[in-house]
Motif scaffolding. Structure first.
Motif, mmCIF file in Angstrom:
data_model
loop_
_atom_site.group_PDB
_atom_site.id
_atom_site.type_symbol
_atom_site.label_atom_id
_atom_site.label_comp_id
_atom_site.label_asym_id
_atom_site.label_seq_id
_atom_site.Cartn_x
_atom_site.Cartn_y
_atom_site.Cartn_z
ATOM 1 N N GLY A 153 31.154 4.919 63.268
ATOM 2 C CA GLY A 153 32.507 4.776 63.241
ATOM 3 C C GLY A 153 33.544 6.023 63.331
ATOM 4 N N PHE A 154 33.183 7.030 63.097
ATOM 5 C CA PHE A 154 33.882 8.500 63.303
ATOM 6 C C PHE A 154 34.336 8.573 64.818
ATOM 7 C CE2 PHE A 154 31.612 9.735 59.411
ATOM 8 C CZ PHE A 154 32.639 10.165 58.648
ATOM 9 N N MET A 164 37.536 4.459 69.629
ATOM 10 C CA MET A 164 38.345 5.744 69.842
ATOM 11 C C MET A 164 39.902 5.486 70.316
ATOM 12 S SD MET A 164 35.728 7.588 72.648
ATOM 13 C CE MET A 164 35.566 5.916 73.737
ATOM 14 N N GLN A 165 40.575 6.415 69.316
ATOM 15 C CA GLN A 165 42.036 6.113 69.369
ATOM 16 C C GLN A 165 42.777 6.715 70.682
ATOM 17 O OE1 GLN A 165 43.140 4.195 66.730
ATOM 18 N NE2 GLN A 165 40.910 4.319 66.110
ATOM 19 N N GLU A 166 43.699 5.974 71.110
ATOM 20 C CA GLU A 166 44.347 6.310 72.447
ATOM 21 C C GLU A 166 44.966 7.898 72.393
ATOM 22 O OE1 GLU A 166 45.348 5.747 76.298
ATOM 23 O OE2 GLU A 166 44.239 4.268 75.181
ATOM 24 N N TRP A 167 45.480 8.172 71.303
ATOM 25 C CA TRP A 167 46.260 9.441 71.181
ATOM 26 C C TRP A 167 45.215 10.720 71.306
ATOM 27 C CZ3 TRP A 167 45.888 12.942 66.938
ATOM 28 C CH2 TRP A 167 45.279 12.309 65.710
ATOM 29 N N LEU A 168 43.785 10.267 71.194
ATOM 30 C CA LEU A 168 42.897 11.396 71.026
ATOM 31 C C LEU A 168 42.700 11.958 72.488
ATOM 32 C CD1 LEU A 168 40.441 10.628 68.228
ATOM 33 C CD2 LEU A 168 42.084 12.273 68.275
ATOM 34 N N TYR A 217 44.367 0.417 59.414
ATOM 35 C CA TYR A 217 45.182 1.632 60.108
ATOM 36 C C TYR A 217 44.799 2.048 61.562
ATOM 37 C CZ TYR A 217 46.144 2.138 55.244
ATOM 38 O OH TYR A 217 46.694 1.902 53.453
ATOM 39 N N PRO A 218 44.884 1.131 62.427
ATOM 40 C CA PRO A 218 44.477 1.015 63.781
ATOM 41 C C PRO A 218 44.520 2.379 64.607
ATOM 42 C CG PRO A 218 45.771 -0.928 63.546
ATOM 43 C CD PRO A 218 45.868 -0.008 62.474
ATOM 44 N N LYS A 219 45.617 3.233 64.229
ATOM 45 C CA LYS A 219 45.762 4.379 65.079
ATOM 46 C C LYS A 219 45.198 5.868 64.149
ATOM 47 C CE LYS A 219 49.882 3.063 67.391
ATOM 48 N NZ LYS A 219 51.505 3.602 67.770
ATOM 49 N N ALA A 220 44.572 5.514 62.945
ATOM 50 C CA ALA A 220 44.022 6.524 62.144
ATOM 51 C C ALA A 220 42.754 7.195 62.944
ATOM 52 C CB ALA A 220 43.831 6.033 60.916
ATOM 53 N N VAL A 221 42.504 8.531 62.701
ATOM 54 C CA VAL A 221 41.002 8.940 63.122
ATOM 55 C C VAL A 221 40.407 9.604 62.268
ATOM 56 C CG1 VAL A 221 42.445 9.431 65.468
ATOM 57 C CG2 VAL A 221 42.263 11.115 63.880
ATOM 58 N N LEU A 222 39.325 9.628 62.498
ATOM 59 C CA LEU A 222 38.217 10.414 61.375
ATOM 60 C C LEU A 222 37.330 11.295 62.286
ATOM 61 C CD1 LEU A 222 37.378 7.127 59.194
ATOM 62 C CD2 LEU A 222 38.971 8.796 58.798
#
Length: 513
Positions: free
Chosen positions: A256-257, A1-5, A237-242
């Motif tokens: 992985g989403f 899970m990306q931090e910015w989410l 791309y460690p900061k990319a989100v899906l």
């Protein structure tokens, strides 16, 4: 899970109907750039942009002709790059709409695939063994190309299905997912994703993510495919989100989403809260003032999904999207306020569809536009002000009709009206940003829900979130609750008293515990 989410609120933009800067009647990328401050002013710090790639627009851009080119009617690749950079300067993120399941029949890959014999692109799409072979249970187009076979389509006849393989082989023309030609399709998809990530986009919403591997009832092959893709994308791309259009978080988030949409399917928990309209037209949604809904159905389903996936990713609620009728079709302003209060106080990452913040109507009776059919009324131009075409365009021929000035809502008038839906949406998003308990990772505990009864109360950390959408006042027993709790925000009359919640008709309250 990306931090910015963790503290993200997304705004979905349908590019052709958001804002037109060149007077051709169609929204464009420069229009989105011009309105970024408006989106940020709502409190939304991320945008999901519906398909903007080159297309013949037989399905509003979900039929891609060139995955690496911005559709000329919207602008250029440089415009998109400028959008990414400008958004980042404002502390915002942009994700694009990725359509991995099919292309347009005008795509260069498909043109090569249609040639007689066998070449590099023949198996990029799904063909039967000859033109007379058209098995039941599949959708095929036949006899329109020089290739001796019929090609599978996912939806419209102009959308040939890309070939990622079949999990269960039932015919000799079906390839397994590990066939080199199917792997080549997968790698081509990765290449497209990396192209836009390198340009500065922050990730993708993935259209029909569960549909890529065919004959895959339990989605085992599809999950393996996405595990391969997401692992590589997240590594590079460690900061990319899906975010997946799957509506099955126990599968989507496990492969992985970062997010999975909670969508509108009959009998589904989301449906029972906001969109349960019977064939006879009776509104049995929990957030209808008719008071005939059942939040317990939602809780049973949602809690199972939440507990199974809380360490994997986020379940995303939407106010609407480009495929579903706007809630304003069957809800009045007060009902919408309460419904949105739930969406913006739930765990996960919420999505606000353009125009929902002002209660834009679903426009009835429109002729289908670019494959919209029954969805067309949800895709009408954003209503900015009371001027010509509601301020969307100066053209005499807008992409779709706009509301008539003076007869419909618009941003300018809703900004001026202190008790408008617009201000409620801003308030709710501001509260979400202010209180960490309300954000994506905050805890969730149901305090009160009963079959076919009101109210519905849940706890986010130290905050109680209370709803009585019905037209009658109600009380709920809450043993151990003390009187005198601080009400942070409310709609209508609602409070926590000694051992109980007391709620007036159509009320909502956010209370510190």
């Amino acid at each position: 899970m990306q931090e910015w989410l963790k503290d993200s609120v997304f705004y979905e933009i349908y590019p052709q109907t958001f804002y037109d800067t060149n007077g051709d009647g169609i929204g464009d990328i420069k229009g989105i750039i011009e309105k970024l401050d408006y989106v940020k002013g709502l409190g939304c710090n991320a945008i999901w942009l519906n398909p903007c790639f080159d297309s013949p627009f037989m399905d509003a851009g979900y039929d891609v002709r060139d995955y690496k080119r911005c559709a000329p009617r919207y602008g250029t690749n440089e415009d998109l790059k400028n959008l990414f950079e400008t958004a980042h300067q404002k502390g915002m993120h942009i994700i694009l709409d990725l359509v991995p399941g099919h292309t347009s029949d005008e795509h260069a890959w498909f043109k090569e695939s249609c040639k007689p014999g066998h070449n590099e692109y023949t198996n990029r799409f799904v063909w039967t063994s000859n033109v007379w072979d058209s098995p039941e249970g599949y959708r095929f187009v036949c006899g329109t190309t020089d290739h001796d076979g019929n090609y599978m389509v996912n939806f419209f006849s102009s959308q040939p299905a890309l070939n990622y393989g079949f999990h269960k082989i039932t015919h000799d023309w079906q390839l397994p997912a590990d066939h080199p030609d199917c792997i080549a399709t997968r790698e081509a998809l990765k290449d497209i994703m990396k192209f836009w990530l390198d340009m500065g986009c922050d990730g993708f919403r993935v259209d029909m993510a569960d549909s890529l591997i065919k004959n895959d009832e339990e989605k085992e092959g599809t999950m393996a495919l996405w595990q391969n893709i997401t692992e590589e994308i997240h590594r590079e791309y460690p900061k990319a989100v899906l975010v997946s259009e799957w509506s099955c978080p126990k599968r989507a988030l496990k492969c992985g989403f970062d997010m999975d949409f909670y969508l509108d399917h009959w009998g589904h928990g989301y449906h029972s809260l906001f969109r349960e309209i019977t064939k006879e037209g009776e509104n049995r949604s929990f957030f209808s003032k008719e008071g005939k809904g059942n939040a317990a159905l939602f809780v049973k389903e949602y809690m199972e999904d939440l507990l199974a996936t809380k360490h994997d990713g986020y379940i995303s609620f939407i106010t609407c999207n480009h495929d579903t009728p706007r809630m304003s079709r069957w809800m009045d302003e007060r009902e919408l306020k309460l419904a949105y209060a739930a969406i913006f106080t739930m765990p996960g990452v919420p999505f606000l569809y353009y125009g929902d913040e002002i209660g834009m109507p679903f426009m009835e009776g429109l002729v289908s536009k670019e494959g919209g059919f029954s969805r067309t009324g949800t895709r009408t131009p954003m209503q900015w002000n009371g001027e010509k075409n509601c301020g969307f365009t100066t053209s005499d021929a807008p992409y779709l009709p706009t509301g008539k000035p003076g007869e419909t809502v618009n941003v300018e008038q809703e900004e001026k009206r202190a008790d408008s839906l617009y201000h409620t949406v801003k308030d709710l998003i501001a509260l979400r940003h202010k209180y960490e308990d309300l954000q994506s990772d905050g805890s969730f505990e149901v305090l009160y829900v009963k079959e076919n009864e009101y109210p519905f109360i849940y706890r986010r950390g130290n905050l109680a979130v209370m709803f009585n959408p019905g037209a009658k006042p109600v009380e709920a027993s809450l043993p151990g609750v003390k009187a005198g709790q601080e009400t942070i925000y409310s709609i209508g009359e609602a409070s926590l008293q000694e051992g109980k919640a007391v709620m007036g008709a159509q009320s909502f309250a956010l209370v510190r515990m």
